[in-house]
Design a protein around this motif. Structure first.
Motif, short mmCIF file in Angstrom:
data_model
loop_
_atom_site.label_atom_id
_atom_site.label_comp_id
_atom_site.label_asym_id
_atom_site.label_seq_id
_atom_site.Cartn_x
_atom_site.Cartn_y
_atom_site.Cartn_z
N ASP A 63 10.99 2.80 4.88
CA ASP A 63 10.13 2.98 3.70
C ASP A 63 10.27 1.79 2.76
O ASP A 63 9.29 1.30 2.19
N GLU A 64 11.51 1.34 2.56
CA GLU A 64 11.74 0.18 1.69
C GLU A 64 11.10 -1.08 2.28
O GLU A 64 10.48 -1.86 1.57
N GLU A 65 11.21 -1.26 3.59
CA GLU A 65 10.59 -2.41 4.23
C GLU A 65 9.07 -2.37 4.10
O GLU A 65 8.44 -3.40 3.85
N ASP A 66 8.49 -1.19 4.26
CA ASP A 66 7.04 -1.04 4.11
C ASP A 66 6.61 -1.37 2.69
O ASP A 66 5.61 -2.06 2.47
N ILE A 68 8.14 -3.30 0.47
CA ILE A 68 8.29 -4.73 0.21
C ILE A 68 7.19 -5.53 0.91
O ILE A 68 6.67 -6.50 0.37
N SER A 69 6.81 -5.13 2.10
CA SER A 69 5.76 -5.85 2.82
C SER A 69 4.40 -5.74 2.13
O SER A 69 3.53 -6.58 2.30
N GLN A 70 4.22 -4.70 1.32
CA GLN A 70 2.95 -4.50 0.62
C GLN A 70 2.87 -5.34 -0.65
O GLN A 70 1.79 -5.52 -1.19
N ILE A 71 3.98 -5.84 -1.12
CA ILE A 71 3.99 -6.60 -2.38
C ILE A 71 3.44 -7.99 -2.18
O ILE A 71 3.58 -8.66 -1.28
#
Length: 71
Positions: A63-66, A68-71
């Motif tokens: 969830d955290e990786e997802d 961060i990838s959206q930022i």
């Protein structure tokens, strides 16, 4: 406006007979910035240490990786 002070402008500087002059160090301390939030820097440092300990292993959930990838 300056006429208002004509009666005192040329008077000698008053020197107290009972109080010693304040040292330059103490006088400067009166005008130095003060810490309005005593201990605030210590709290921030402690929070940073706790944060670093929690995330020291550099692992992120998916969830955290997802996120961060959206930022």
């Amino acid at each position: 406006m300056i006429d208002n002070y004509d009666d005192i402008i040329n008077l000698p500087h008053h020197v107290s007979k009972t109080h010693t002059p304040m040292s330059m160090w103490n006088r400067a301390a009166q005008f130095a910035p003060f810490a309005a939030l005593t201990g605030h820097n210590n709290a921030i440092t402690e929070t940073q240490k706790l944060h670093d300990q929690m995330y020291d292993d550099n692992t992120m959930s998916s969830d955290e990786e997802d996120f961060i990838s959206q930022i």
